[in-house]
Scaffold this motif. Structure first.
Motif, PDB file in Angstrom:
ATOM      1  N   THR A 141       0.796  -1.027   0.498  1.00  0.00           N
ATOM      2  CA  THR A 141      -0.058  -0.053  -0.349  1.00  0.00           C
ATOM      3  C   THR A 141       1.151   1.365  -0.273  1.00  0.00           C
ATOM      4  N   ILE A 142       0.724   1.968  -0.467  1.00  0.00           N
ATOM      5  CA  ILE A 142       0.809   3.735   0.446  1.00  0.00           C
ATOM      6  C   ILE A 142       0.933   3.983   1.141  1.00  0.00           C
ATOM      7  N   ASN A 143       1.966   4.852   1.428  1.00  0.00           N
ATOM      8  CA  ASN A 143       2.483   5.049   3.063  1.00  0.00           C
ATOM      9  C   ASN A 143       3.157   5.497   3.083  1.00  0.00           C
ATOM     10  N   ALA A 248      -9.254   1.722   6.588  1.00  0.00           N
ATOM     11  CA  ALA A 248      -8.202   1.954   7.261  1.00  0.00           C
ATOM     12  C   ALA A 248      -6.488   2.330   7.115  1.00  0.00           C
ATOM     13  N   VAL A 249      -6.796   1.820   5.341  1.00  0.00           N
ATOM     14  CA  VAL A 249      -5.933   1.188   4.435  1.00  0.00           C
ATOM     15  C   VAL A 249      -5.560   3.135   3.606  1.00  0.00           C
ATOM     16  N   GLU A 250      -4.168   3.731   3.793  1.00  0.00           N
ATOM     17  CA  GLU A 250      -4.512   4.565   2.875  1.00  0.00           C
ATOM     18  C   GLU A 250      -4.867   4.904   1.704  1.00  0.00           C
ATOM     19  N   GLU A 251      -4.819   4.365   0.854  1.00  0.00           N
ATOM     20  CA  GLU A 251      -5.512   4.791  -0.643  1.00  0.00           C
ATOM     21  C   GLU A 251      -7.062   4.102  -0.216  1.00  0.00           C
ATOM     22  N   ASP A 252      -8.021   3.804   0.273  1.00  0.00           N
ATOM     23  CA  ASP A 252      -8.563   3.161   0.695  1.00  0.00           C
ATOM     24  C   ASP A 252      -9.852   4.442   1.835  1.00  0.00           C
ATOM     25  N   MET A 253      -9.027   5.083   1.833  1.00  0.00           N
ATOM     26  CA  MET A 253     -10.021   5.936   3.198  1.00  0.00           C
ATOM     27  C   MET A 253     -10.513   7.441   1.882  1.00  0.00           C
ATOM     28  N   ASP A 255     -12.165   9.906   1.650  1.00  0.00           N
ATOM     29  CA  ASP A 255     -12.341  11.122   2.064  1.00  0.00           C
ATOM     30  C   ASP A 255     -11.341  12.111   3.109  1.00  0.00           C
ATOM     31  N   LEU A 256     -11.378  13.771   3.405  1.00  0.00           N
ATOM     32  CA  LEU A 256     -11.321  13.203   4.790  1.00  0.00           C
ATOM     33  C   LEU A 256     -11.743  13.621   5.589  1.00  0.00           C
ATOM     34  N   THR A 257     -13.407  13.143   5.656  1.00  0.00           N
ATOM     35  CA  THR A 257     -13.962  13.611   6.647  1.00  0.00           C
ATOM     36  C   THR A 257     -13.912  11.768   7.944  1.00  0.00           C
ATOM     37  N   GLN A 258     -13.672  11.363   6.839  1.00  0.00           N
ATOM     38  CA  GLN A 258     -13.736   9.321   7.985  1.00  0.00           C
ATOM     39  C   GLN A 258     -12.126   8.875   7.724  1.00  0.00           C
ATOM     40  N   THR A 259     -11.433   9.000   9.091  1.00  0.00           N
ATOM     41  CA  THR A 259     -10.482   9.461   9.377  1.00  0.00           C
ATOM     42  C   THR A 259     -10.155   8.638  10.656  1.00  0.00           C
ATOM     43  N   GLY A 260      -9.587   8.189  11.064  1.00  0.00           N
ATOM     44  CA  GLY A 260      -9.135   7.007  12.493  1.00  0.00           C
ATOM     45  C   GLY A 260      -8.521   8.609  13.123  1.00  0.00           C
ATOM     46  N   LEU A 261      -8.322   9.817  12.905  1.00  0.00           N
ATOM     47  CA  LEU A 261      -8.969  10.790  13.904  1.00  0.00           C
ATOM     48  C   LEU A 261      -9.623  11.376  14.142  1.00  0.00           C
ATOM     49  N   LYS A 262     -10.700  11.266  13.363  1.00  0.00           N
ATOM     50  CA  LYS A 262     -12.291  11.052  13.888  1.00  0.00           C
ATOM     51  C   LYS A 262     -13.062  10.462  14.689  1.00  0.00           C
ATOM     52  N   ALA A 263     -12.413   8.873  13.957  1.00  0.00           N
ATOM     53  CA  ALA A 263     -12.818   7.421  15.037  1.00  0.00           C
ATOM     54  C   ALA A 263     -12.675   7.845  16.775  1.00  0.00           C
ATOM     55  N   ALA A 264     -11.373   8.354  16.420  1.00  0.00           N
ATOM     56  CA  ALA A 264     -10.512   9.150  18.222  1.00  0.00           C
ATOM     57  C   ALA A 264     -11.745   9.612  19.030  1.00  0.00           C
ATOM     58  N   ALA A 265     -11.586  10.953  18.274  1.00  0.00           N
ATOM     59  CA  ALA A 265     -12.014  11.725  18.856  1.00  0.00           C
ATOM     60  C   ALA A 265     -13.281  11.607  19.214  1.00  0.00           C
ATOM     61  N   ASP A 266     -14.175  11.050  18.565  1.00  0.00           N
ATOM     62  CA  ASP A 266     -15.512  10.628  18.975  1.00  0.00           C
ATOM     63  C   ASP A 266     -15.209   9.205  20.200  1.00  0.00           C
ATOM     64  N   ASN A 267     -14.582   8.444  20.284  1.00  0.00           N
ATOM     65  CA  ASN A 267     -14.791   7.512  21.162  1.00  0.00           C
ATOM     66  C   ASN A 267     -13.968   8.662  22.406  1.00  0.00           C
ATOM     67  N   LEU A 268     -13.071   9.474  22.010  1.00  0.00           N
ATOM     68  CA  LEU A 268     -13.022  10.371  23.771  1.00  0.00           C
ATOM     69  C   LEU A 268     -13.670  10.772  24.480  1.00  0.00           C
ATOM     70  N   TRP A 269     -14.152  11.759  23.433  1.00  0.00           N
ATOM     71  CA  TRP A 269     -15.451  12.684  24.135  1.00  0.00           C
ATOM     72  C   TRP A 269     -16.980  11.618  24.553  1.00  0.00           C
ATOM     73  N   ALA A 270     -16.677  10.621  24.065  1.00  0.00           N
ATOM     74  CA  ALA A 270     -18.177   9.955  24.744  1.00  0.00           C
ATOM     75  C   ALA A 270     -17.692   9.618  26.322  1.00  0.00           C
ATOM     76  N   GLY A 376      -1.924   9.157  13.180  1.00  0.00           N
ATOM     77  CA  GLY A 376      -2.015   9.414  11.894  1.00  0.00           C
ATOM     78  C   GLY A 376      -4.001   8.993  11.274  1.00  0.00           C
ATOM     79  N   PHE A 377      -4.085   9.582  10.025  1.00  0.00           N
ATOM     80  CA  PHE A 377      -5.527   9.621   9.191  1.00  0.00           C
ATOM     81  C   PHE A 377      -5.909   8.358   9.720  1.00  0.00           C
ATOM     82  N   PHE A 378      -5.085   7.255   9.672  1.00  0.00           N
ATOM     83  CA  PHE A 378      -5.670   6.135   9.295  1.00  0.00           C
ATOM     84  C   PHE A 378      -6.096   4.838  10.384  1.00  0.00           C
ATOM     85  N   TYR A 379      -4.635   3.939  10.387  1.00  0.00           N
ATOM     86  CA  TYR A 379      -4.941   2.633  11.624  1.00  0.00           C
ATOM     87  C   TYR A 379      -4.276   2.933  12.707  1.00  0.00           C
ATOM     88  N   ASN A 380      -3.390   4.006  13.004  1.00  0.00           N
ATOM     89  CA  ASN A 380      -3.393   4.385  14.338  1.00  0.00           C
ATOM     90  C   ASN A 380      -2.988   5.713  14.965  1.00  0.00           C
TER      91      ASN A 380
END
Length: 390
Positions: A141-143, A248-253, A255-270, A376-380
């Motif tokens: 994959t690209i990375n 969660a793979v670089e080239e599969d995301m 758009d810029l709204t569906q990222t691991g960053l957003k998932a982690a943030a939602d998890n935190l504030w919940a 970063g954006f994807f799996y971590n």
């Protein structure tokens, strides 16, 4: 309704240790980990005999145990891939579950070649027989630079942002690193200097990418109850979570709204009643400048595509740095772009020190709550809220 989270404030960080960050340490990776780990154990007022759990990256736990002379452990976890929140979460869960009482967690960066040290002058020249390791477990994959340059270009195109907006990230971190003796890059950086930086892959240049170093960081984690007997300033792990989407793979995301960053943030504030208003210091990951830019949006400081305007609104032109609402400093240690690439370990270490009043240069006065968003954006991606009891 908040998610059930019984571990909240039940586990604390009581020891912190680091090595010098350098372009060429001349030390083995195990030696660096042992140095940081000994410092963390001493900082906690403990000895090797008090450690009964180990979780780290790259360097295997049994080697670290032997190097430190730890007699026996009840829990160990080998080679967790960074960013560093993975080791912290593993140690926190082990302590809370009763698998061990006091756990050592560590991470190392090791860029130098096994034989040749000739690349030490150039952070992006990878020497033959290099010890640099790709973080992606999927080599087809690209990375790395290819990936983040592609998504940075998409961000600039989609939201009308400019390279100058990325430049504010690099300049903020460098302006803060000027005050940090631990940082490997301390020369002031202007916008003119940023734009003149050697282009690596459009639109990212030399200053948009973290600075590879030799170095290690370590923490000692134990129960909050025991922490109160060890130190006057235990740093409580209020929330520590990961986040990952189905793309969660670089080239599969998509758009810029569906990222691991957003998932982690939602998890935190919940999992907390705290909010951004309670945060005194913010430590967003900056392996690439576009990641830090996107973290402001994902964690909730502004909306999607609004980070450039947010930075300009909170920019202190006199100090050349970001000051959210005039009080919240962002990566006061300089981050990975200037202190050195630590895959989030330096961010968490600095957050602990800020809450202790021991910042590595720029100290946020009276800091009681630190927000750290490694990855970063994807799996971590991950997110942590650390706080003091006072």
């Amino acid at each position: 309704m908040k998610a059930r989270y019984p571990i909240q404030d039940q586990v604390a960080i009581v020891g912190v240790g680091t090595t010098e960050y350098s372009r060429d340490s001349g030390k083995s990776e195990l030696g660096l980990v042992a140095e940081a780990s000994r410092a963390a154990i001493r900082d906690a007022g403990l000895t090797a005999k008090d450690i009964d759990g180990i979780a780290g990256s790259w360097v295997r736990a049994e080697l670290v145990q032997g190097a430190l002379g730890i007699p026996a452990v009840n829990y160990y976890l080998n080679t967790i891939l960074p960013p560093f929140q993975g080791q912290v979460i593993a140690g926190m869960n082990a302590v809370f579950a009763g698998l061990c009482e006091t756990v050592l967690v560590y991470h190392s960066g090791y860029r130098t070649a096994v034989a040749s040290r000739s690349a030490a002058a150039d952070p992006f020249r990878v020497p033959r027989r290099s010890r640099l390791r790709p973080l992606s477990p999927m080599p087809d994959t690209i990375n790395g630079t290819v990936c983040y340059a592609t998504w940075a270009d998409r961000y600039l195109h989609e939201y009308g942002a400019t390279r100058e907006d990325l430049g504010l990230i690099a300049i903020n971190n460098r302006s803060n690193a000027v005050h940090n003796d631990h940082a490997v890059q301390r020369d002031p950086l202007t916008m003119e200097g940023y734009l003149a930086g050697r282009m690596i892959r459009e639109p990212l240049n030399l200053f948009d990418m973290d600075y590879p170093v030799d170095g290690s960081d370590a923490l000692v984690i134990t129960t909050a109850e025991r922490a109160r007997d060890l130190t006057d300033t235990p740093v409580l792990l209020h929330v520590a979570v990961d986040g990952q989407t189905s793309h969660a793979v670089e080239e599969d995301m998509p758009d810029l709204t569906q990222t691991g960053l957003k998932a982690a943030a939602d998890n935190l504030w919940a999992r907390t009643d705290l909010s951004l208003d309670d945060v005194d210091v913010y430590m967003p990951y900056d392996g690439f400048s576009i990641i830090q830019l996107k973290w402001f949006e994902s964690i909730g400081y502004c909306g999607v595509g609004e980070a450039p305007a947010f930075l300009k609104k909170h920019w202190n032109a006199d100090e050349n740095r970001i000051e959210i609402n005039g009080r919240v400093l962002v990566n006061p240690h300089g981050g990975s772009l200037s202190e050195g690439a630590s895959q989030g370990a330096g961010h968490i270490r600095e957050a602990v020190r800020q809450l202790r009043g021991q910042g590595s240069g720029l100290q946020v006065e009276g800091a009681k709550t630190a927000l750290v968003t490694p990855g970063g954006f994807f799996y971590n991606a991950g997110a942590l809220l650390l706080r003091t009891e006072s």
